[in-house]
Design an enzyme around this catalytic site. Structure first.
Site, PDB file in Angstrom:
ATOM      1  N   TRP A 278      75.317  15.284  18.461  1.00 33.78           N
ATOM      2  CA  TRP A 278      75.759  16.087  19.600  1.00 33.78           C
ATOM      3  C   TRP A 278      75.568  15.304  20.903  1.00 33.78           C
ATOM      4  O   TRP A 278      76.501  15.134  21.687  1.00 33.78           O
ATOM      5  CB  TRP A 278      74.992  17.413  19.638  1.00 33.78           C
ATOM      6  CG  TRP A 278      75.328  18.320  20.793  1.00 33.78           C
ATOM      7  CD1 TRP A 278      76.335  18.174  21.701  1.00 33.78           C
ATOM      8  CD2 TRP A 278      74.667  19.542  21.140  1.00 33.78           C
ATOM      9  NE1 TRP A 278      76.339  19.220  22.593  1.00 33.78           N
ATOM     10  CE2 TRP A 278      75.328  20.076  22.275  1.00 33.78           C
ATOM     11  CE3 TRP A 278      73.589  20.243  20.606  1.00 33.78           C
ATOM     12  CZ2 TRP A 278      74.932  21.278  22.884  1.00 33.78           C
ATOM     13  CZ3 TRP A 278      73.205  21.432  21.210  1.00 33.78           C
ATOM     14  CH2 TRP A 278      73.866  21.945  22.343  1.00 33.78           C
TER      15      TRP A 278
ATOM     16  N   TYR B  74      81.870  18.133  20.232  1.00 28.80           N
ATOM     17  CA  TYR B  74      80.896  17.286  20.941  1.00 28.80           C
ATOM     18  C   TYR B  74      81.634  16.186  21.708  1.00 28.80           C
ATOM     19  O   TYR B  74      81.972  15.137  21.159  1.00 28.80           O
ATOM     20  CB  TYR B  74      79.900  16.650  19.971  1.00 28.80           C
ATOM     21  CG  TYR B  74      79.085  17.625  19.146  1.00 28.80           C
ATOM     22  CD1 TYR B  74      78.870  18.935  19.563  1.00 28.80           C
ATOM     23  CD2 TYR B  74      78.514  17.222  17.946  1.00 28.80           C
ATOM     24  CE1 TYR B  74      78.123  19.818  18.801  1.00 28.80           C
ATOM     25  CE2 TYR B  74      77.757  18.106  17.174  1.00 28.80           C
ATOM     26  CZ  TYR B  74      77.570  19.399  17.607  1.00 28.80           C
ATOM     27  OH  TYR B  74      76.833  20.268  16.843  1.00 28.80           O
TER      28      TYR B  74
ATOM     29  N   TYR C 154      68.944  22.671  12.891  1.00 35.13           N
ATOM     30  CA  TYR C 154      69.308  21.912  14.101  1.00 35.13           C
ATOM     31  C   TYR C 154      68.416  22.330  15.263  1.00 35.13           C
ATOM     32  O   TYR C 154      67.794  23.389  15.236  1.00 35.13           O
ATOM     33  CB  TYR C 154      70.797  22.009  14.416  1.00 35.13           C
ATOM     34  CG  TYR C 154      71.351  23.291  14.998  1.00 35.13           C
ATOM     35  CD1 TYR C 154      71.198  23.599  16.355  1.00 35.13           C
ATOM     36  CD2 TYR C 154      72.104  24.167  14.220  1.00 35.13           C
ATOM     37  CE1 TYR C 154      71.759  24.745  16.901  1.00 35.13           C
ATOM     38  CE2 TYR C 154      72.672  25.314  14.754  1.00 35.13           C
ATOM     39  CZ  TYR C 154      72.493  25.597  16.106  1.00 35.13           C
ATOM     40  OH  TYR C 154      73.055  26.733  16.646  1.00 35.13           O
TER      41      TYR C 154
ATOM     42  N   ALA D  61      69.540  11.047  18.900  1.00 32.10           N
ATOM     43  CA  ALA D  61      68.930   9.861  19.513  1.00 32.10           C
ATOM     44  C   ALA D  61      69.925   9.219  20.464  1.00 32.10           C
ATOM     45  O   ALA D  61      71.132   9.201  20.204  1.00 32.10           O
ATOM     46  CB  ALA D  61      68.515   8.860  18.439  1.00 32.10           C
TER      47      ALA D  61
ATOM     48  N   GLN E 284      64.983   5.141  19.289  1.00 28.12           N
ATOM     49  CA  GLN E 284      64.724   6.566  19.060  1.00 28.12           C
ATOM     50  C   GLN E 284      65.083   6.951  17.631  1.00 28.12           C
ATOM     51  O   GLN E 284      64.368   7.720  16.987  1.00 28.12           O
ATOM     52  CB  GLN E 284      65.533   7.409  20.048  1.00 28.12           C
ATOM     53  CG  GLN E 284      64.973   7.392  21.465  1.00 28.12           C
ATOM     54  CD  GLN E 284      65.826   8.208  22.433  1.00 28.12           C
ATOM     55  OE1 GLN E 284      66.828   8.813  22.054  1.00 28.12           O
ATOM     56  NE2 GLN E 284      65.432   8.210  23.697  1.00 28.12           N
TER      57      GLN E 284
END
Length: 327
Positions: free
Chosen positions: A21, A57, A218, A295, A300
């Protein structure tokens, strides 16, 4: 990395799945395309082979980024999870929200999953992703205009044609999952779930356990709040939807951070971060198959993937749940 099968299918996915996202930029204050591509590739290298995206997204941006990231990877070693049922290019269905695209242009988002729309959206997603099949095709949100059976008749057709491997839902109640399942086998339901949001434990979790369906969690880190890195007075980028959410107001942030400090010793003893502990706790909860973690860059992603390596005892989980009950 650990892998689990979705429902009664033979589709194995990484317990920490890349949530794309934020990669699309939309509602996250923009995106850096090159870094997002590198983040997805880095995930694959450490075993995070599953990627969850959606057309909405960034209005196609996230799927394009995923397509770019996987084009040189072996397709059968990557699991693409995408969605349908949210249109920004069609005024049909339920108006979901007034929004802006990544350029700042005003757009209206509609929830719509009519037969012809489902077929069209799949074709568009396949093009953006640069693939000829989607591993898991999920309706993004329930809508009130199209009967569930009509939507999933179209999904069943896509499955017969080999354009998708498995059908799934997002944000569906137990009764809605059951209704869709009568038309086309549903292997999973993707819903919000975190230490701060455990509403699904009452009805959906027992239903999914009993019917052998997976739950994909999520926002397990509440969009960064449960990392402990967001402090009261945090300044969000323009266009970042978090700035208006109640849970991101200073008083809430302070309360959550105090809780995180109490459970931090569990992470410390394993040389882990709070974010890794939170992700591991999530996938250890009854009925939860995987957790999605977004990330912005490769580092990340790598840190998120390491969450699967943590060892949590029943005593650890009991302590965390005990502290959560005090919030």
């Amino acid at each position: 990395m650990e892998y689990r099968k979705l429902g009664k299918s033979d589709l194995s996915v990484s317990v920490i799945t890349f949530g794309a996202w934020a990669a699309g930029g939309w509602m996250w204050g923009g995106t850096e395309r090159k870094q997002s591509v590198e983040a997805i590739k880095a995930g694959y290298e450490v075993g995070m082979t599953s990627i969850d995206t959606a057309p909405i997204y960034g209005q196609g941006t996230s799927e394009e980024i995923v397509g770019e990231a996987i084009k040189d990877l072996p397709r059968d070693k990557v699991q693409i999870l995408t969605k349908f049922g949210m249109r920004w290019d069609l005024t049909k269905g339920d108006l979901a929200m007034h929004s802006k695209d990544n350029s700042g242009k005003a757009i209206d988002i509609y929830k719509y999953a009519g037969k012809e729309s489902v077929i069209y959206e799949c074709e568009q997603s396949l093009k953006r992703l640069g693939t000829d099949y989607i591993d898991l095709y999920q309706i993004h949100w329930p809508e009130t205009v199209t009967p569930i059976h009509e939507t999933f008749e179209a999904v069943a057709r896509l499955k017969e044609q080999g354009k998708i491997r498995y059908a799934a839902v997002c944000n569906y109640s137990a009764s809605q999952v059951s209704e869709a399942d009568l038309v086309c086998e549903i292997v999973s339901d993707q819903v919000p779930y975190s230490m701060m949001n455990r509403k699904i434990e009452e009805e959906l979790v027992p239903y999914c356990i009993n019917s052998q369906k997976s739950i994909l969690a999520y926002s397990p880190m509440e969009r960064g709040l449960l990392t402990g890195k967001i402090k009261p007075g945090h300044s969000f980028a323009e266009g970042d939807a978090r700035s208006e959410m109640k849970i991101y107001q200073p008083e809430s942030i302070e309360k959550v951070n105090a809780f995180l400090q109490k459970i931090k010793p569990i992470a410390d003893e394993q040389g882990a971060t709070l974010a890794q502990l939170v992700l591991k706790w999530t996938i250890e909860q009854p009925g939860i198959t995987i957790a999605l973690a977004g990330a912005r860059n490769a580092e990340q992603t790598i840190q998120n993937a390491k969450a699967a390596e943590l060892k949590l005892t029943s005593q650890h989980i009991e302590f965390i749940n005990s502290e959560l009950s005090k919030l």
